[in-house]
Design an enzyme around this catalytic site. Sequence first.
Site, PDB file in Angstrom:
ATOM      1  CG  HIS A  45     -18.337  39.934  22.822  1.00 50.32           C
ATOM      2  ND1 HIS A  45     -19.160  39.683  23.859  1.00 50.32           N
ATOM      3  CD2 HIS A  45     -18.018  40.761  23.567  1.00 50.32           C
ATOM      4  CE1 HIS A  45     -19.391  38.915  24.376  1.00 50.32           C
ATOM      5  NE2 HIS A  45     -17.692  39.939  24.494  1.00 50.32           N
TER       6      HIS A  45
ATOM      7  NE  ARG B  20     -13.719  29.675 -15.030  1.00 44.89           N
ATOM      8  CZ  ARG B  20     -13.599  28.381 -15.088  1.00 44.89           C
ATOM      9  NH1 ARG B  20     -12.087  28.372 -15.592  1.00 44.89           N
ATOM     10  NH2 ARG B  20     -12.935  28.117 -13.678  1.00 44.89           N
TER      11      ARG B  20
ATOM     12  CG  MET C  42     -13.499  37.022  -5.391  1.00 48.20           C
ATOM     13  SD  MET C  42     -12.030  37.200  -6.079  1.00 48.20           S
ATOM     14  CE  MET C  42     -11.323  36.323  -6.389  1.00 48.20           C
TER      15      MET C  42
ATOM     16  CE1 TYR D 290      10.445  21.011  29.801  1.00 45.65           C
ATOM     17  CE2 TYR D 290      13.228  21.069  29.729  1.00 45.65           C
ATOM     18  CZ  TYR D 290      11.870  21.376  30.504  1.00 45.65           C
ATOM     19  OH  TYR D 290      12.182  21.741  31.783  1.00 45.65           O
TER      20      TYR D 290
ATOM     21  NE  ARG E 233       0.396  21.313  38.505  1.00 42.13           N
ATOM     22  CZ  ARG E 233      -0.790  21.984  37.791  1.00 42.13           C
ATOM     23  NH1 ARG E 233      -1.062  22.445  36.691  1.00 42.13           N
ATOM     24  NH2 ARG E 233      -0.789  20.433  36.611  1.00 42.13           N
TER      25      ARG E 233
ATOM     26  CB  CYS F  72       6.847  24.049  33.192  1.00 43.45           C
ATOM     27  SG  CYS F  72       7.176  25.576  34.102  1.00 43.45           S
TER      28      CYS F  72
ATOM     29  CB  SER G 205      11.521  25.257  33.795  1.00 44.38           C
ATOM     30  OG  SER G 205       9.799  24.752  33.137  1.00 44.38           O
TER      31      SER G 205
ATOM     32  NE  ARG H 165     -11.008  25.155  -5.930  1.00 45.48           N
ATOM     33  CZ  ARG H 165     -12.520  25.378  -6.647  1.00 45.48           C
ATOM     34  NH1 ARG H 165     -12.525  26.273  -6.609  1.00 45.48           N
ATOM     35  NH2 ARG H 165     -13.768  25.054  -5.949  1.00 45.48           N
TER      36      ARG H 165
ATOM     37  CE  LYS I  31     -11.406  30.043 -10.949  1.00 45.51           C
ATOM     38  NZ  LYS I  31     -12.450  30.499 -10.780  1.00 45.51           N
TER      39      LYS I  31
ATOM     40  N   GLY J 289     -16.343  30.514  -4.431  1.00 42.70           N
ATOM     41  CA  GLY J 289     -17.486  31.020  -4.298  1.00 42.70           C
ATOM     42  C   GLY J 289     -17.143  32.757  -3.855  1.00 42.70           C
TER      43      GLY J 289
END
Length: 947
Positions: free
Chosen positions: A467, A100, A111, A888, A591, A868, A800, A344, A31, A109
């Site tokens: 949790h 400020r 602080m 890759y 697969r 993979c 791989s 900002r 700011k 918002g």
Amino acid sequence: MKKWVYLFGEVAEAEKYTGSWEGVRALLGGKGAGLLDMTRAGVPVPPGFTVTTEACNEFRKTGKFPAGMWDQVLTAMKSVEKQTGKKFGDANNPLLVSCRSGAKFSMPGMMNTILNIGLNDEVAEGMIKLTNNPRFVWDLYRRLIEMFGTTVFNLDDEVFEHPLAEYKERKGYKVDTDMTAEDWKELVSTYKDVFKRHVGFDFPQDVYKQLELATKAVFESWNGKRAIAYRNKEGISHDLGTAVNIVTMVFGNMGNDSGTGVAFTRNPSTGEQEMMGDYLLNAQGEDVVAGIRNADPIEHLQSQMPKVYKQFMDISNKLEKHYKDMQDVEFTIERGKLWMLQTRNGKRTAKSAVKIAVDLANEGLITKEEAILRVTPENVDALLHPQFDAEAMMNAEKDGTFLAKGVNASPGAAVGQVYFDADTAEKMAKEDKQDTIMVRPFTKPDDVHGMIASKGVLTSEGGATSHAAVVARQFGIPCVVGASAIKINLERRVMTVGETVVKEGEWISVDGTTGKVFVGKMPMTSPSLEQQTELLTLLKWADDICARKDIRVAPVKGYPTRGLQVWANADYPKDARRARSYGAVGIGLCRTEHMFFEPERLPIVQRMILSHTSEERTAALDELLPYQRKDFDGLFEAMDGYPVIIRLIDPPLHEFMPDEEKLLEEVITMRVKGESDGLADKETLLNAIRGMHESNPMMGLRGVRLSIAMPEIVEMQVRAIFEAAADCTLRSIVVRPEVMIPLTGTVKELEWIQPRLERIASAVMGEKKGKFDYKFGTMIEIPRAAVTAAEIAQHAEFFSFGTNDLTQMTYGYSRDDAERNFLITYQEQGILEKNPFQTLDRNGVGKLMDWAIAEGRKTRPNLEVGICGEHGGDPSSIEWCHLIGNNYVSCSPFRVPIARLAAAHSALRHRAQGKVTTPKKKVLAKIPKTRSKVTQKSAKKKFAKVK
Ligand code: ADP
Ligand code: MG
Ligand code: MG
């Protein structure tokens, strides 16, 4: 003497002291830096100064202002008095200021800020004379006492709001604007009493005391609860501290030629290039955001104050050009004069992040590379998930379906029926096939089954690391936690927010992306990639970065010099086609075992497994061959021109057999009932299955071990692969099959199996007269294979990394058991920072990979390396793959776009410095065992086109 205070005119001094704009932002906060920068650019900013974050950090250490700081503040105040021609605390010509907060990274918002400092009884009287506007002055004074009480002395908002509400009710007023001068005056004296009662002394009349207390309070708000929680969530360091900005007050509440507002220079939700904002006439500060009255859209200002509007638009556009990003600005109009109070980079949704980045690059304000870096992989992820309709969400607050807001703990949108405990949620989901949302005050480990069964989770307590939050993220369940406005009554089976009551079984919508919760079913949209033009553009730019030949210096001999390619894991042609449409340039894992499960094939597979002789087995396999050939044919056709890695059979054979327990039950039932028809067959089958029992199948007869025990299966598979490839070649499809041997632990395994398979490959090519490029390689998923990679690479032409198994075996965890039993505790206790099955463990598993590549390329410099496992779609793991020299990454088709962006980010963040030369062809060609390679000329040409 150290400089703790910078006037808004002293931006050059701040730059000199810190040496960079980043430094100025750290010293003065975002700011403050913005206010100084705007002042320099000639934007109308009320005079003021900034006390540095360094002063804040000293204060936080010692509890006192550092030596010299307060004197510098006093001197700066004198300078502000001179600039404004007013005097702080002088009743005849008073200067008021705001105090400020403002940290390096914006924490909107989170602080404290206190307005109207400098008012006391005497000054109030003086201002009334001066302005002839008692209502305005008493309104300011009551705001000051309220803000002072709540922020400096941490009083509850309630202690002030309550008397105001009571007063309005007594008078029959509806809104604050009904209050007259006399009313505010009376409230000021009430507020003073409230203040004294709660704080223990009178509201300070000494204006410098006000300034001192406010400054300290802003410093202290760095460590406020809200601020700490926000930093934890955003990963902002707790050491930075906040600056304090002392700004001459300008008043938007001086009548209808005054006002205050906020605006975004582009639409923060869609990214459209249109100013979006709200303003209120005759209002101050946060009134717009607080929603005390309905604000007007910024366009209306054009007719109300055309000159101010034009000036505002010009300034905002200039600011956007200057900061090269969408700006979020605050402004106030005092008696027809515009003042800018903040600018900002605006917060934005994923959608607008992409659009704005691409637009800014197209407008020439930023480079394509900057545009890529401004969008996060999470943004891309969010854009490809089902989401709530943006407009419906915006309207929810007006139409009353908005229920509450909590912490956005796990992204995604969920709609379902509410259940207040795990068992009921699970039961309704499983038995009644309902979409359920589990709602609890908080969750415990024995709630997990209910969470997993639900579409979404909502709690009224806890934060981003509770949790519920950890589990939900782990399983990708949309989740909002800590929605404290919600009161849950577990006995009455209802939850309430104010007047709104939601009973068990009723529908709600939970948006884990924004933390918002709605009653009823919020409409969803399921975005497709093809329709997202800007995203497609951005991803194309990302691919271009990765395709550059000079972007990377990999650790071993500098190979490869390009960035990562993104391939996909796909078993079927339809997956392969989707992968291609998402931008994959290869299949990193097909697969083959899924194909064995199809109903018409499974009996043949089982017959093959139960065979007693090699001949019987071969006969069954001969029946399977045409099926497999067709599978591969489709895959090659879908991936025309791109490499396709096919993994030979991997799981233990018992997985293809009927369930042992179920079969036993059937046998027992038949025996009890005395049924003999087919009993003998079942008994034989049961015995066979029992004979195959292993105590730890994961580490038993599977992968290459199975191939060595029963080579006929993989021999059939290789034949099918090469027959399909040859057939495709004859149809002018460019094929690049790569045969992957799973679960290798020692090179001797490859020495045993690979020559047999290569002989079949050559034989088929001879028979079919189709020629094409191919490779044989292996998965690296056993630590021993990684350690002995130099040996393995004598035979394997590619590696791989199967990082799921590699992680299991490196940690010694079985993934299912770990995730069910202890991984969450481990994360909660800080033993593991992240789930290593989701984010690659660089220190352990990652080191093995690094070593394997280095060793492998010592033997075979141009060894092709990929990954993979699920990690191939995780941004942090992708970065690691880039660093260690993968060619890759391969991931699920849906994650391909995310991986493409993450690959480009890795390339840009670690881009090669200086000139990069591709290692000499000769060096790369030095490979140990050369198989005569056949390359079709036309195929090569066509491939060049595809790339
Ligand atoms: P935040 O960082 O939470 O946005 P700010 O420090 O920007 O807090 O201030 C809160 C509100 O008060 C904003 O609307 C801001 O524009 C207004 N405000 C701050 N200082 C002044 C001032 N000197 N004159 C008028 N309004 C101000
Ligand atoms: Mg602000
Ligand atoms: Mg594996």
